[in-house]
Write a protein that holds these residues in place. Structure first.
Motif, mmCIF file in Angstrom:
data_model
loop_
_atom_site.group_PDB
_atom_site.id
_atom_site.type_symbol
_atom_site.label_atom_id
_atom_site.label_comp_id
_atom_site.label_asym_id
_atom_site.label_seq_id
_atom_site.Cartn_x
_atom_site.Cartn_y
_atom_site.Cartn_z
ATOM 1 N N VAL A 190 0.853 -1.191 0.000
ATOM 2 C CA VAL A 190 0.000 0.000 0.000
ATOM 3 C C VAL A 190 0.888 1.240 0.000
ATOM 4 C CG1 VAL A 190 -1.688 1.322 1.338
ATOM 5 C CG2 VAL A 190 -1.867 -1.178 1.215
ATOM 6 N N THR A 219 -0.675 -2.657 4.969
ATOM 7 C CA THR A 219 -2.126 -2.542 5.069
ATOM 8 C C THR A 219 -2.535 -1.079 5.079
ATOM 9 O OG1 THR A 219 -2.287 -2.433 7.489
ATOM 10 C CG2 THR A 219 -2.156 -4.640 6.501
ATOM 11 N N VAL A 220 -3.785 -0.833 4.711
ATOM 12 C CA VAL A 220 -4.302 0.530 4.714
ATOM 13 C C VAL A 220 -4.338 1.078 6.136
ATOM 14 C CG1 VAL A 220 -6.315 1.953 4.194
ATOM 15 C CG2 VAL A 220 -5.634 0.132 2.612
ATOM 16 N N VAL A 416 -3.468 0.398 -3.968
ATOM 17 C CA VAL A 416 -3.747 -0.784 -3.164
ATOM 18 C C VAL A 416 -3.600 -2.009 -4.055
ATOM 19 C CG1 VAL A 416 -5.426 -1.902 -1.651
ATOM 20 C CG2 VAL A 416 -5.431 0.570 -1.879
ATOM 21 N N CYS A 418 -4.358 -5.169 -6.074
ATOM 22 C CA CYS A 418 -5.673 -5.655 -6.505
ATOM 23 C C CYS A 418 -5.584 -6.940 -7.306
ATOM 24 C CB CYS A 418 -6.416 -4.582 -7.290
ATOM 25 S SG CYS A 418 -5.680 -4.161 -8.875
ATOM 26 N N ALA A 444 -10.180 2.692 0.454
ATOM 27 C CA ALA A 444 -9.128 1.687 0.272
ATOM 28 C C ALA A 444 -9.264 0.563 1.291
ATOM 29 C CB ALA A 444 -7.759 2.345 0.380
ATOM 30 N N ARG A 445 -9.601 0.926 2.507
ATOM 31 C CA ARG A 445 -9.792 -0.080 3.554
ATOM 32 C C ARG A 445 -10.990 -0.975 3.243
ATOM 33 N NH1 ARG A 445 -7.911 -3.648 7.166
ATOM 34 N NH2 ARG A 445 -9.225 -3.814 9.026
ATOM 35 N N TYR A 447 -12.158 -1.749 0.302
ATOM 36 C CA TYR A 447 -11.743 -2.682 -0.753
ATOM 37 C C TYR A 447 -10.812 -3.758 -0.191
ATOM 38 C CZ TYR A 447 -9.266 -4.841 -4.504
ATOM 39 O OH TYR A 447 -8.712 -5.789 -5.307
ATOM 40 N N GLU A 448 -9.863 -3.348 0.638
ATOM 41 C CA GLU A 448 -8.896 -4.284 1.215
ATOM 42 C C GLU A 448 -9.597 -5.384 2.007
ATOM 43 O OE1 GLU A 448 -4.772 -3.281 3.310
ATOM 44 O OE2 GLU A 448 -6.478 -2.857 4.621
ATOM 45 N N ARG A 451 -11.294 -7.702 -0.454
ATOM 46 C CA ARG A 451 -10.300 -8.485 -1.201
ATOM 47 C C ARG A 451 -9.717 -9.601 -0.366
ATOM 48 N NH1 ARG A 451 -5.044 -5.530 -1.173
ATOM 49 N NH2 ARG A 451 -5.041 -6.695 0.798
ATOM 50 N N ASP A 453 -6.624 -10.835 2.604
ATOM 51 C CA ASP A 453 -5.180 -10.656 2.745
ATOM 52 C C ASP A 453 -4.483 -10.817 1.396
ATOM 53 O OD1 ASP A 453 -5.468 -10.267 5.451
ATOM 54 O OD2 ASP A 453 -4.966 -12.338 5.982
ATOM 55 N N PHE A 454 -3.529 -9.930 1.143
ATOM 56 C CA PHE A 454 -2.745 -10.019 -0.090
ATOM 57 C C PHE A 454 -1.443 -10.738 0.226
ATOM 58 C CE2 PHE A 454 -0.162 -8.573 -3.679
ATOM 59 C CZ PHE A 454 -1.079 -8.700 -4.721
#
Length: 471
Positions: A190, A219-220, A416, A418, A444-445, A447-448, A451, A453-454
């Protein structure tokens, strides 16, 4: 519990409070991680292990007494080598910069220290932050944590790589045309560029009138907590120039009812199909979360590209000014690409420069009108994947097509992760009107969370054997 170096700030602070984790243990783990991984990626240009361990011991004593000095007490943070940190030289990635140690922190660094964060190292940058890859004569090339044959982007590449690989959870970076968002996009982390001048720069204020300081995090929420510290915002309902109760306060309020513009590919921007697919799915997520998502061409951006030279004219002139008083011997030490920028800037006449400033003003006014209709704007962060190391291909030497205009207008913008285009991460860019930093972070949070964990890049890094990292 996951590996210590990949814990977020809330997990670290909870561990400190419960005595299940100590700042000394965390700092040891981070420094060990740097020792093991940095030789393959070259994210750091300076470390202060002794000072970092001493500060971690002090933080541990405060937590033992139940008296932390702030919300980030004991949290390691790295700082891009364009920003002053007491005890370190500020080399700007340049042989021409003084090697003397700074005696005073930049204001943002001082605020991070007051919040308890521990600056432990300086991260690599292109020379004076001049381009969107991170290589320079002083420190050599920085490499992508997902594929060391490639660039992580720049000019804050060292910061993005450090955070992606767990070499500290936070990094303070700068962004003059995409220098936070582009390496965040290509490294899978991020990166937030706040509204222009929201984070104080002090004597190192943006000499380009385009660049601003901002956080890179995994993270955001971590980015928002870092922004709270750097702007003076806190959790007791007050702030110095921040949102009423800090940028992290309303992160989980969601996006229901927001009107969001979605621009998949502004006119003339050749977004790669796999990137377009990733970002398109991310845009669809906002509709599922309760926002109204409306595809739009964003005419002001198209006008910006039609103008063609708004950003590059200013960028060249600023670099010409940067080097104009250098001795001839020092100029020979510069990155040839920086020298080419400065030479081009020296040839630009006053009328052309003023025309670029007028176009910048017109863009800002147009975006104010745009944000009367929309709360936020979504675009890809970058239209293609990262280039090989070293160098910058000719087709990427113009102003970054999707990020630089945000600097021209002074807008807050975040990248962020994606998804993956091929084997490499790519990013969604969320943009808001000037001063809407809290809303950008909130979106952004949302969406995070949707989504999930990345993934982080694996720690098994290999440096191509036929290429050296540093000169």
């Amino acid at each position: 519990m996951s590996e210590i170096v990949m814990l977020n700030i809330a997990q670290l602070v909870a561990g400190f409070r419960q005595r299940s984790l100590s700042p000394v243990e965390v700092m040891c783990a981070v420094l060990d991680r740097v020792t093991k991984l940095d030789p393959a990626v070259n994210a750091f240009c300076a470390l202060d292990e002794e000072g970092a361990m001493s500060a971690a011991c002090e933080a541990e004593r405060r937590w033992t007494r139940g008296e932390p000095c702030g919300p980030l007490d004991g949290v390691p943070v790295s700082v891009k080598d364009l920003v002053a940190v007491a005890g370190f030289p500020t080399r700007h990635g340049s042989w021409t910069a003084s090697p003397d140690r700074e005696s005073v922190d930049a204001p943002a660094v001082a605020r991070l220290r007051r919040a308890g964060a521990i600056p432990f190292g300086k991260t690599t940058t292109s020379e004076f932050g001049n381009k969107i890859v991170t290589d320079c004569p002083l420190t050599g090339a920085t490499r992508n944590p997902w594929d060391t044959r490639l660039s992580p982007g720049g000019s804050s590449g060292g910061s993005a790589v450090a955070v992606a690989l767990g070499m500290g959870p936070l990094s303070l970076a700068t962004d003059g045309g995409g220098s936070i968002r582009i390496p965040a996009c290509w490294s899978g982390v991020v990166g937030f560029k706040p509204t222009f001048a929201l984070v104080p720069a002090g004597n190192a204020a943006s000499w380009t009138a385009l660049s601003t300081l901002g956080p890179i995090a995994r993270t955001v929420r971590d980015a928002a907590l870092m922004l709270d510290a750097m702007t003076g915002a806190n959790n007791d309902g007050s702030s110095e120039g921040g949102s009423p109760a800090g940028y992290s306060a309303a992160l989980d309020d969601g996006v229901v009812g927001l009107r969001i513009g979605w621009c998949p590919a502004p006119d003339g921007v050749p977004v790669a199909p796999d990137i377009a697919a990733c970002v398109g799915r991310a845009a669809d997520t906002f509709g599922a979360l309760g926002a109204t998502v409306i595809q739009t061409d964003v005419a002001p951006i198209a006008d910006y590209y039609g103008n063609g030279r708004m950003h590059s004219v200013q960028w060249c002139v600023f670099f010409a000014q940067r080097v104009r008083h250098m001795e001839a011997a020092d100029r020979t030490l510069l990155d040839p690409e920086l020298t080419a920028l400065a030479d081009a800037g020296a040839r630009i006449d006053t009328a052309t420069f003023v025309d670029a400033l007028l176009a910048r003003h017109a863009l800002g006014a147009s975006m104010e009108t745009f944000f009367e209709r929309y709360d936020l704007l979504l675009t890809p962060t970058f239209h293609c994947g990262p280039p090989p190391v070293p160098g910058l291909p000719g087709h990427l030497r113009s102003a970054p097509l999707l990020t630089a205009w945000c600097n021209q207008a002074g807008l807050p913008a975040i990248s962020v992760p994606c998804g993956f285009a091929g084997d490499l991460p790519t990013g969604l860019q969320i943009i808001g009107r000037r001063g809407s930093d809290a809303l950008v972070l909130r979106a952004a949070r949302a969406y995070e969370l949707a989504r999930g964990d990345f993934p982080a890049p694996g720690p098994e890094l290999q440096l191509p054997g036929d290429v050296e990292i540093a000169p």
